[in-house]
Structures are given as structure tokens and as C-alpha cells.
Scaffold this active site. Structure first.
Site, PDB file in Angstrom:
ATOM      1  N   TYR A   1      -4.361   4.310   6.115  1.00 12.80           N
ATOM      2  CA  TYR A   1      -4.911   3.356   7.094  1.00 12.80           C
ATOM      3  C   TYR A   1      -6.269   3.833   7.615  1.00 12.80           C
ATOM      4  O   TYR A   1      -7.170   3.024   7.847  1.00 12.80           O
ATOM      5  CB  TYR A   1      -3.945   3.154   8.267  1.00 12.80           C
ATOM      6  CG  TYR A   1      -2.771   2.275   7.908  1.00 12.80           C
ATOM      7  CD1 TYR A   1      -2.902   0.891   7.885  1.00 12.80           C
ATOM      8  CD2 TYR A   1      -1.547   2.824   7.580  1.00 12.80           C
ATOM      9  CE1 TYR A   1      -1.837   0.080   7.538  1.00 12.80           C
ATOM     10  CE2 TYR A   1      -0.471   2.021   7.227  1.00 12.80           C
ATOM     11  CZ  TYR A   1      -0.623   0.645   7.207  1.00 12.80           C
ATOM     12  OH  TYR A   1       0.416  -0.156   6.864  1.00 12.80           O
TER      13      TYR A   1
ATOM     14  N   LYS B   1       0.849  -1.193   0.000  1.00 11.73           N
ATOM     15  CA  LYS B   1       0.000   0.000   0.000  1.00 11.73           C
ATOM     16  C   LYS B   1       0.882   1.239   0.000  1.00 11.73           C
ATOM     17  O   LYS B   1       1.979   1.164   0.545  1.00 11.73           O
ATOM     18  CB  LYS B   1      -0.962   0.021   1.184  1.00 11.73           C
ATOM     19  CG  LYS B   1      -0.409  -0.292   2.587  1.00 11.73           C
ATOM     20  CD  LYS B   1       0.720   0.441   3.196  1.00 11.73           C
ATOM     21  CE  LYS B   1       0.733   1.890   3.387  1.00 11.73           C
ATOM     22  NZ  LYS B   1       1.978   2.389   4.035  1.00 11.73           N
TER      23      LYS B   1
HETATM   24  P1  NAD Z   1      12.417   1.372   2.362  1.00 16.69           P
HETATM   25  O1  NAD Z   1      12.989   2.681   1.928  1.00 16.69           O
HETATM   26  O2  NAD Z   1      12.874   0.815   3.665  1.00 16.69           O
HETATM   27  O3  NAD Z   1      12.657   0.270   1.246  1.00 16.69           O
HETATM   28  C1  NAD Z   1      12.415   0.526  -0.103  1.00 16.69           C
HETATM   29  C2  NAD Z   1      13.269  -0.399  -0.929  1.00 16.69           C
HETATM   30  O4  NAD Z   1      13.068  -0.085  -2.314  1.00 16.69           O
HETATM   31  C3  NAD Z   1      14.767  -0.263  -0.646  1.00 16.69           C
HETATM   32  O5  NAD Z   1      15.348  -1.519  -0.547  1.00 16.69           O
HETATM   33  C4  NAD Z   1      15.293   0.473  -1.855  1.00 16.69           C
HETATM   34  O6  NAD Z   1      16.632   0.136  -2.168  1.00 16.69           O
HETATM   35  C5  NAD Z   1      14.346  -0.007  -2.946  1.00 16.69           C
HETATM   36  N1  NAD Z   1      14.282   0.901  -4.087  1.00 16.69           N
HETATM   37  C6  NAD Z   1      14.218   0.505  -5.366  1.00 16.69           C
HETATM   38  N2  NAD Z   1      14.219   1.547  -6.186  1.00 16.69           N
HETATM   39  C7  NAD Z   1      14.282   2.643  -5.428  1.00 16.69           C
HETATM   40  C8  NAD Z   1      14.319   4.026  -5.719  1.00 16.69           C
HETATM   41  N3  NAD Z   1      14.278   4.495  -6.976  1.00 16.69           N
HETATM   42  N4  NAD Z   1      14.379   4.884  -4.686  1.00 16.69           N
HETATM   43  C9  NAD Z   1      14.385   4.453  -3.409  1.00 16.69           C
HETATM   44  N5  NAD Z   1      14.372   3.136  -3.080  1.00 16.69           N
HETATM   45  C10 NAD Z   1      14.310   2.242  -4.078  1.00 16.69           C
HETATM   46  O7  NAD Z   1      10.846   1.550   2.374  1.00 16.69           O
HETATM   47  P2  NAD Z   1       9.793   0.593   3.063  1.00 16.69           P
HETATM   48  O8  NAD Z   1       9.435   1.150   4.397  1.00 16.69           O
HETATM   49  O9  NAD Z   1      10.250  -0.802   2.992  1.00 16.69           O
HETATM   50  O10 NAD Z   1       8.512   0.826   2.122  1.00 16.69           O
HETATM   51  C11 NAD Z   1       8.354   0.160   0.883  1.00 16.69           C
HETATM   52  C12 NAD Z   1       6.863   0.023   0.551  1.00 16.69           C
HETATM   53  O11 NAD Z   1       6.237  -0.729   1.579  1.00 16.69           O
HETATM   54  C13 NAD Z   1       6.096   1.337   0.478  1.00 16.69           C
HETATM   55  O12 NAD Z   1       5.117   1.263  -0.543  1.00 16.69           O
HETATM   56  C14 NAD Z   1       5.423   1.461   1.821  1.00 16.69           C
HETATM   57  O13 NAD Z   1       4.227   2.210   1.796  1.00 16.69           O
HETATM   58  C15 NAD Z   1       5.141  -0.001   2.122  1.00 16.69           C
HETATM   59  N6  NAD Z   1       5.066  -0.289   3.565  1.00 16.69           N
HETATM   60  C16 NAD Z   1       4.004  -0.995   4.031  1.00 16.69           C
HETATM   61  C17 NAD Z   1       3.895  -1.278   5.382  1.00 16.69           C
HETATM   62  C18 NAD Z   1       2.748  -2.100   5.891  1.00 16.69           C
HETATM   63  O14 NAD Z   1       2.609  -2.228   7.099  1.00 16.69           O
HETATM   64  N7  NAD Z   1       1.928  -2.678   5.033  1.00 16.69           N
HETATM   65  C19 NAD Z   1       4.876  -0.843   6.255  1.00 16.69           C
HETATM   66  C20 NAD Z   1       5.969  -0.131   5.752  1.00 16.69           C
HETATM   67  C21 NAD Z   1       6.044   0.144   4.405  1.00 16.69           C
END
Ligand code: NAD
Length: 370
Positions: free
Chosen positions: A221, A136
Site C-alpha cells: 500500500y 493485490k
Molecule cells: P483468506 O485466508 O481469508 O482467504 C483465502 C481463501 O483462499 C480461502 O477461502 C481459502 O480457502 C482459499 N484457498 C484456496 N487455496 C488455498 C491454499 N492452497 N491455501 C490457503 N487458502 C487457499 O485470505 P484473504 O484475506 O481473503 O486474502 C486473499 C487475497 O486477498 C490475498 O491476495 C490478499 O492480499 C488479498 N486481500 C486484499 C485486500 C484489499 O483490501 N484489497 C484485503 C485483504 C486481502
């Protein structure tokens, strides 16, 4: 159809009655014998903080298994290979992952990258003939969301959204209570979703990658929660934005938005989405004959709450373990969750978020659903 749904809800509800000591995966097998059916073989795309959380949670899944990775960072791939026993042939980068179509050992790709990348990545996954599970918000606007739904339909693959709360036992219990009219007619919902965001250089504060600000990340949420708690689709939206730090929160990146919905029944909703306050994870649902209060309501848990009848006492589970086992059941057995987690569901939230942003911009009440 209706009776099948009732039957599934009944099974789910009784499964939730199993004591908290039970392993989460066992909750849904409806039997104590070890699971012997098909296992959903999943590759995770985006090995960041949430991807890591999902990978850890999947260690205890019964029906789903992490078997592959897609990443732009070779060192992360090596680390994950060692940690999760992932074979070289199941490792891809962002340039070559279309080749996953020739890999029979991967059934689904879980896209866990920044929001602005989801659309193109999910469409590539679909074109490669694999089921797509997408975090999401599913996309950064409804137009993109629609394209994703259509691409997955055309490719004959499933599109699922990581709405982990749709499986969470206390949340499911509240939905059961509301459907059973134990709260009477629903009149009001309040959702408070927020946290104080740190590092100003992160992608969550970049309009192109995030699609917006707090609304896209955490406000969603309350948007989604309003729909499953009230059990209706909103027919109008109003919204107001407040910005205290225009340097950190650039144009198009919302810091705080208050929004209101109206529903066909006359129920109303009032919510807050923010990147500037901690301890803001609370749902309150009020009916003519009862109430539910949850805090935390959508965090990783344990989810806690009380109703007019007493505390919520459903089992505490690892959300992502349960989600992935249930998504496997959905893909293999066509099992339906209490609240959908498909692309259409993701799209409904995006239509509402588009309307929230439009309401902020115009100061007008935006009508929906006509
Ligand atoms: P994060 O920054 O920790 O991880 C993102 C990942 O994407 C990294 O490994 C990064 O290297 C990679 N990536 C690939 N291309 C990229 C670019 N161009 N720029 C930046 N990063 C890039 O983020 P996250 O917290 O893991 O969030 C990722 C997704 O998960 C988002 O859509 C977020 O909304 C979702 N999320 C959902 C929940 C949930 O509870 N459902 C919780 C946290 C995050």
C-alpha cells in the site's frame, strides 16, 4: 487522448462533489436515472475473509453482480449459494473451473486467493476467455506478473488489480490537488503501513503462498501509494530489514522493512512496512506550498485526512462497491480511472518490490527504470 482523460477526470471530480448520502453506485452514473446498461457478471474465486467482504459490498453495486463461485470447500459453496442466490451451474472448484469458458453467464473472475496462487489461476481464467480481476499483490514477483500480463493480452481479456484506493474519493481528491499543483512541487512522501499479525500458521506467513511477508501484504500500500501520491515512478530504491521474531517470521518472510525511493524530480519517499505494529496506516505528502496527511489512508475507512487548506470532506463510500462498479465501466465503456488498475500497474509495484528485497539482501541502492 489527453483531453479525453481531462474530461473524464472532470466528470469524476464533479461526481465526487455529490453529498455523502448518495448511494456509491450513483456517484458514477452521472445521472439520477436508474442504470440500465450492461452488468458485469462476476464469479469470485477464494471464499475467504476478503472474498466475503467483496461479496457483501457487491450487493449494492449497480453495474456488477456476483453470479458465481470457485472454491475447494463444498460447504462454503452451498452457504454462498443460499446467501447470494448463486445457481448450481455457476459453481466450480479448483479442478474444474477451466470449464467456465463454456458459461456465457460469467464475464469475469475475481481471484481472491493467497498471493502465490494468483499467477496460475489468472492465467487459467484468461485461457478460459474471461476477464480476470486479481487481488493485490498481483503475483509474488515481477517475472510472474509479466507472464500474467502477457497471458491476458494473448487471450484478449482484461487483467485488473484490486487497487480499491484508486477509486476512493478522498484519495482521488488528493491526486487532483497534486495534479493541479495546489501543493506546489512535491518534495516528500511518507507511507506507514502495518498491523500486528496473529496466527503463525496462516498462509500470510508462508513464503510459498505469500511470496514474502508484510511487504507483499501491507507494505504494497505504501509502495503503490508513493507512486500515486507523488505522481512519478521511482528511479532508485534503498531498504533495510528488521526482524525481532525469527521463529514467527521465517527466512523469506519479512517482518519489518523500511524503504526509501528517489524520483526523477528529486522528490524522496520514506516508508515502513510491518507485521509487528498496529495503528500504522498513515500517508503524508509534502509539497513546497502545502501538505496532505491521511490517517487512515488505505484501510477500509472511513478514510480521514487534512491538508493545508483544511479537512478532506469527500464522500465516504464502501470501497469495494465503488471499485466493482468502476471496473464494470472500465470493461464495458473503456472508462479510465484516475490511477490505472490494470496488469501493467500491478507489475510496476512488483518490479519495485523485487528491488526492495534486492536492496535488503545486498545493502545496495538499486536503480530502476533504465
Ligand atoms: P483468506 O485466508 O481469508 O482467504 C483465502 C481463501 O483462499 C480461502 O477461502 C481459502 O480457502 C482459499 N484457498 C484456496 N487455496 C488455498 C491454499 N492452497 N491455501 C490457503 N487458502 C487457499 O485470505 P484473504 O484475506 O481473503 O486474502 C486473499 C487475497 O486477498 C490475498 O491476495 C490478499 O492480499 C488479498 N486481500 C486484499 C485486500 C484489499 O483490501 N484489497 C484485503 C485483504 C486481502
Amino acid at each position: 487522448m489527453e483531453s479525453r482523460r481531462k474530461f473524464l477526470e472532470k466528470i469524476t471530480a464533479s461526481a465526487f462533489a455529490i453529498p455523502a448520502m448518495t448511494r456509491p453506485g450513483q456517484l458514477f452514473s452521472n445521472t439520477k436515472t436508474p442504470y440500465e446498461g450492461p452488468v458485469l457478471k462476476v464469479a469470485i474465486m477464494g471464499l475467504g475473509s476478503y472474498g466475503t467482504r467483496v461479496a457483501e459490498a457487491m450487493k449494492t453495486c449497480e453495474r456488477a453482480k456476483l453470479v458465481g463461485v470457485i472454491s475447494g470447500t463444498p460447504s462454503k459453496i452451498t452457504d454462498w449459494q443460499a446467501k447470494y442466490g448463486i445457481p448450481e451451474k455457476n459453481c466450480y472448484n479448483y479442478q474444474n473451473f477451466d470449464a467456465i469458458r463454456d458459461n456465457p453467464d460469467i464475464d469475469a473472475v475475481y481471484v481472491i486467493t493467497p498471493n502465490g496462487l494468483h499467477k496460475d489461476q489468472v492465467i487459467r481464467v484468461a485461457k478460459a476467455g474471461k476477464h480476470a480481476i486479481c487481488e493485490k499483490p498481483m503475483a509474488i514477483n515481477a517475472k510472474e506478473g509479466k507472464e500474467m500480463v502477457e497471458a491476458c493480452k494473448a487471450a484478449g481479456v482484461k487483467l485488473l488489480v484490486g487497487y480499491r484506493m484508486h477509486f476512493e474519493p478522498n484519495t482521488v481528491e488528493v491526486i487532483r490537488m497534486r495534479k493541479a499543483r495546489e501543493l506546489g512541487q512535491i518534495m516528500f512522501f511518507q507511507g506507514l503501513s502495518g498491523f500486528t499479525i496473529g496466527d503463525p500458521s496462516q498462509w500470510r506467513l508462508n513464503k510459498k503462498l505469500a511470496g514474502g511477508g508484510a511487504m507483499m501484504d501491507i507494505g504494497i500500500y505504501s509502495v503503490n501509494g508513493a507512486r500515486y501520491m507523488v505522481g512519478e515512478e521511482p528511479i532508485w530504491v534503498t531498504a533495510q530489514e528488521t526482524k525481532t521474531d525469527p521463529v514467527k517470521f521465517k527466512p523469506g518472510v519479512d517482518e519489518t522493512i523500511q524503504f526509501q525511493f528517489g524520483f526523477p524530480s528529486g522528490a524522496v519517499v520514506s516508508c515502513l512496512s510491518t507485521y509487528s505494529m498496529n495503528n500504522l496506516d498513515r500517508f503524508y505528502l509534502n509539497g513546497r506550498e502545502g501538505f496532505v496527511e491521511m490517517q487512515p489512508s488505505t484501510g477500509y475507512g472511513p478514510i480521514k485526512g487534512r491538508t493545508h487548506k483544511g479537512p478532506l470532506t469527500e464522500p465516504i463510500v464502501t470501497h469495494q462497491t465503488l471499485q466493482m462498479d468502476e471496473m464494470a465501466a472500465l470493461i464495458f465503456d473503456g472508462k479510465q480511472p484516475v490511477v490505472p488498475v490494470d496488469g501493467e500497474e500491478g507489475l510496476k509495484d512488483l518490479v519495485i518490490i523485487d528491488a526492495i528485497y534486492k536492496a535488503v539482501k545486498t545493502g545496495k541502492k538499486i536503480k530502476l527504470g533504465s
